[in-house]
Motif scaffolding. Structure first.
Motif, PDB file in Angstrom:
ATOM      1  N   MET A   1       0.981   1.087 -11.241  1.00 38.88           N
ATOM      2  CA  MET A   1       1.130   1.512  -9.848  1.00 38.88           C
ATOM      3  C   MET A   1       1.127   0.453  -8.877  1.00 38.88           C
ATOM      4  O   MET A   1       1.412   0.499  -7.936  1.00 38.88           O
ATOM      5  N   LEU A   2       0.488  -0.688  -9.613  1.00 41.26           N
ATOM      6  CA  LEU A   2       0.534  -2.146  -8.793  1.00 41.26           C
ATOM      7  C   LEU A   2       1.169  -3.197  -9.480  1.00 41.26           C
ATOM      8  O   LEU A   2       1.243  -3.213 -10.770  1.00 41.26           O
ATOM      9  N   PRO A   3       1.957  -4.150  -8.618  1.00 43.80           N
ATOM     10  CA  PRO A   3       2.624  -5.330  -9.117  1.00 43.80           C
ATOM     11  C   PRO A   3       1.727  -5.940 -10.344  1.00 43.80           C
ATOM     12  O   PRO A   3       0.416  -5.825 -10.128  1.00 43.80           O
ATOM     13  N   GLU A   4       2.204  -6.740 -11.170  1.00 47.15           N
ATOM     14  CA  GLU A   4       1.545  -7.329 -12.452  1.00 47.15           C
ATOM     15  C   GLU A   4       0.641  -8.420 -11.843  1.00 47.15           C
ATOM     16  O   GLU A   4      -0.618  -8.596 -12.439  1.00 47.15           O
TER      17      GLU A   4
ATOM     18  N   ASP B   1       0.792  -1.131   0.070  1.00 51.32           N
ATOM     19  CA  ASP B   1       0.039  -0.258  -0.045  1.00 51.32           C
ATOM     20  C   ASP B   1       0.738   1.352   0.152  1.00 51.32           C
ATOM     21  O   ASP B   1       0.603   2.204  -0.653  1.00 51.32           O
ATOM     22  N   ASP B   2       2.055   1.152   0.662  1.00 54.79           N
ATOM     23  CA  ASP B   2       2.745   2.504   0.872  1.00 54.79           C
ATOM     24  C   ASP B   2       3.472   2.787  -0.420  1.00 54.79           C
ATOM     25  O   ASP B   2       3.677   3.879  -1.083  1.00 54.79           O
ATOM     26  N   GLU B   3       3.778   1.574  -1.248  1.00 60.71           N
ATOM     27  CA  GLU B   3       4.378   1.779  -2.726  1.00 60.71           C
ATOM     28  C   GLU B   3       3.410   2.344  -3.659  1.00 60.71           C
ATOM     29  O   GLU B   3       3.592   3.344  -4.449  1.00 60.71           O
ATOM     30  N   ALA B   4       2.149   1.556  -3.722  1.00 59.05           N
ATOM     31  CA  ALA B   4       0.902   2.387  -4.435  1.00 59.05           C
ATOM     32  C   ALA B   4       0.720   3.621  -4.202  1.00 59.05           C
ATOM     33  O   ALA B   4       0.623   4.524  -5.078  1.00 59.05           O
ATOM     34  N   TYR B   5       0.752   4.065  -2.833  1.00 57.42           N
ATOM     35  CA  TYR B   5       0.552   5.458  -2.406  1.00 57.42           C
ATOM     36  C   TYR B   5       1.366   6.449  -2.892  1.00 57.42           C
ATOM     37  O   TYR B   5       1.490   7.491  -3.587  1.00 57.42           O
TER      38      TYR B   5
END
Length: 726
Positions: free
Chosen positions: A329-332, A310-314
């Motif tokens: 934004m999200l991994p595959e 979630d931190d990475e997406a944010y």
């Protein structure tokens, strides 16, 4: 309260006067609470806390100003000092942007004092009251906008310099010998500024990453991402976390949701799409109305708050769509599989379900978590074929698979009815003041190595509008549902157009015989729509579309709902694309929280998240534009001997910008290199005028050009002027 405490309290309240005296006596110097406490000979925590409170109170009362974080100056003496942002020009000068000034303050190059583009600075402003245009001098750099830059390294015997292609970066960066790392002469590198000694002309830095050789495809694409601080791969811990998620569909979870697996459902997306955010469902009701569901991937189910994922997406906040790739934004495992609403698979979704009558009026609505089964995947071209022909047999040349196939009758019926309803919704929007910007998008045909082999234009048709209208409906109704409850929410807002830009646009389009009504808000919207229709298909269309879009304020995210001018909506949000936009994830979480009876959340926290999302969206947009420019330059490299017909899209004192009609590539013909006459710039006509022939070269004129130079690193095209098309 005891006598002792009463006296102490009274003594503490006297600090405001003492603070004002200290600041007035030292008018040109900023003080923090520790320095004031030291002068007052107070070293206990309680007194220091009281000083902090009084400083904030005095600042709120406008008696003092916070010249930089935690430091204060007396207001009466310090009113020539201001805090704001630096906006560099490509000519090594800058403007100071500050809320205290209606117009930006000019900063000459010799007054920049090491400030770089986007830095937060403290500036002394001259001519504040003299009636002259104010100028400023940077007194202090408070916060760097960025410290990492992309450039080409030039290695000398004992040191190196890195120069960037960014026209707003006016200095190169000095690299000591021991900080060159693995870089080789001429490499494209990422360099970090670490220091800028007082007597040094350039900042000092170190190489932190080597991207490759200039002109190589991956090097340039990675350089574009790095220029805007955007990533191109995921940290290992995020990938590992995503791979370990349980993405199976469980009966225990289905039991908590509205089960819509038996309702006819399908997706319509671009041919090359891999992530399907949204699906539509269709059911004819016994009362003659229609139940239409807008089903959105339930990303928030998998994206648990506080996790590394979630931190990475944010932090990313958005997917980045470059010409040859998507940086998700999200991994595959989530974006292309678990969350993607793929055909013939059950998926968790968050849905907006509407009962709609034949006049496209919403008579009932429902929001909540669902489970669906997608019966069909359409490309826009396939859905468009059904709309245009009403035929249920998709021909091979239109089909995604390259083979003809028969579409079930109920899907054909649903597509045609939803197209009919979408057209009613669109007409209603336009009649209420929405503005239609169907700007032509430049797309490239790429070979298997990512090299451009052709250019084509993406134009929105009925199938695109069908999806657009139902997505807009869901976004609007979700925002309205929460907005009317007066609870904190994430809105997508769009302010009214900039009046000065509209007037400037009027000046330009009048040369083509067009005009816009600037008298009322409704008149502006109506005349902009009329203008878009008038220029459709004409040589000046792309120029005028671009000018019109530039007059608009930038849409952004905010908790402060001012409505959406361009769409003519009082309430609007982003609910429909959580795979590629983090604000949509926030909207899903908030909507579910409020559906569960939750109280209004902190506006301050969500406003900060909105600002971050808007900033990241801006950077992604810039990177996307740069990738298009890069690909245009790359494409034109292979067409240097070809003569092109173009339209003059800009006129300056140093030359004309020409946009090639057949591929929208834009480049410059420099005035000194236009050989058929001696040209000078006529500011009133916004044209170059030939001294001998009196020939004018002005906006909208058609001219023939050839490619002179294609610079992949700077993403610039230079043209040779051949002749005017008479």
């Amino acid at each position: 309260m005891s006598e002792k405490h009463r006296k102490t309290h009274k003594k503490e309240k006297d600090f405001s006067g003492k603070i004002l005296k200290i600041l007035s006596t030292n008018a040109n110097k900023g003080f923090n609470y520790k320095q004031i406490a030291a002068i007052l000979e107070l070293d206990d925590t309680k007194s220091r806390n009281e000083i902090i409170k009084d400083l904030k109170l005095l600042a709120d009362q406008k008696k003092i100003i916070e010249s930089e974080p935690g430091k204060y100056l007396i207001k009466a003496i310090s009113q020539e000092y201001y805090q704001g942002k630096i906006d560099m020009t490509s000519r090594k000068t800058a403007y100071f942007i500050c809320e205290d000034f209606e117009d930006d303050v000019f900063i000459p190059n010799n007054n920049l004092n090491r400030a770089l583009d986007g830095d937060i600075v403290k500036v002394y402003v001259y001519n504040r009251r003299s009636g002259k245009k104010p100028e400023g001098e940077v007194i202090e750099v408070i916060e760097r906008n960025k410290t990492e830059f992309v450039g080409v390294i030039d290695i000398q015997k004992n040191f190196a310099f890195v120069s960037t292609a960014n026209p707003k970066m006016y200095t190169d960066i000095f690299i000591p010998k021991d900080k060159i790392g693995d870089a080789e002469q001429g490499d494209v590198v990422i360099v970090k500024i670490e220091d800028w000694p007082k007597r040094a002309d350039s900042p000092f830095g170190s190489v932190i990453k080597v991207l490759g050789k200039p002109g190589e495809h991956d090097t340039e694409i990675h350089a574009i991402l790095a220029e805007y601080g955007l990533p191109y791969d995921f940290p290992v811990d995020v990938e590992v976390y995503a791979q370990q998620l349980d993405t199976s569909i469980q009966q225990s979870e289905i039991d908590k949701r509205r089960d819509m697996r038996d309702t006819l459902t399908f997706t319509i997306d671009p041919k090359d799409a891999k992530d399907f955010d949204d699906a539509l469902s269709f059911k004819k009701l016994d009362n003659g109305n229609y139940e239409i569901g807008i089903h959105i991937a339930d990303v928030s189910f998998y994206l648990e708050e506080g996790t590394a994922l979630d931190d990475e997406a944010y932090n990313r906040a958005t997917s980045v769509y470059l010409v040859d790739r998507v940086v998700p934004m999200l991994p595959e495992v989530l974006s292309n599989f678990a969350c993607s609403l793929r055909p013939n698979e059950e998926k968790y979704t968050f849905s907006a379900v509407f009962e709609i009558d034949d006049k496209a009026k919403v008579v009932d609505q429902w929001f909540g978590r669902t489970v669906i089964y997608s019966d069909q995947r359409f490309a826009y071209e396939e859905a468009q074929y059904i709309i245009e022909t009403k035929d249920d047999m998709i021909p091979a040349e239109t089909s995604i698979t390259g083979e003809s196939y028969k579409v079930p009758a109920e899907i054909v019926e649903a597509t045609l009815k939803m197209d009919e309803l979408a057209k009613i919704l669109r007409r209603k929007r336009m009649s209420e003041g929405a503005i239609s910007f169907d700007k032509v998008e430049v797309k490239f045909n790429l070979d298997d190595k990512g090299e451009p082999i052709g250019v084509y234009f993406k134009v929105a048709k009925d199938a695109n509008h069908l999806i657009e209208e139902f997505m807009l409906l869901a976004n609007r109704k979700v925002a309205e549902f929460i907005g009317k409850q007066k609870k904190t929410f994430v809105y997508r807002i769009h302010d009214e157009p900039n009046e000065d830009k509209l007037i400037a646009m009027q000046t330009v389009i009048s040369k083509f015989g067009y005009k816009i009504d600037l008298r009322t808000k409704g008149g502006i919207a109506q005349s902009l729509n009329n203008l878009m229709q008038e220029v459709n298909g004409k040589k000046e269309q792309n120029l005028i579309d671009t000018l019109a879009i530039r007059t608009m304020s930038k849409a952004k995210y905010s908790t402060d709902n001012i409505g959406h001018y361009g769409l003519a909506f009082d309430y609007y949000s982003h609910f429909t694309s959580p795979i590629r936009r983090y604000p949509d994830v926030m909207v899903h979480r908030l909507l579910q929280f409020y559906l569960d009876g939750g109280k209004s959340v902190s506006e301050e926290i969500y406003e900060e998240k909105c600002q971050h999302s808007s900033n990241m969206e801006y950077l992604a947009t810039q990177a996307e534009r740069d990738s298009v420019k890069y690909m245009q330059v790359k494409y034109m490299q292979d067409h240097k001997d070809q003569e092109f017909l173009g339209v003059i899209s800009g006129v300056t004192e140093w030359g004309i910008y020409v946009e090639i009609i057949e591929n929208k590539c834009e480049g410059m013909c420099r005035i000194r290199e236009i050989k058929d006459d001696y040209y000078t710039f006529d500011e009133k006509q916004y044209a170059l005028v030939g001294a001998v022939s009196n020939t004018t070269l002005q906006l909208g004129d058609e001219v023939y050009v050839k490619v002179k130079n294609a610079d992949l690193v700077k993403k610039q095209l230079d043209f040779n002027f051949i002749r005017k098309n008479e």
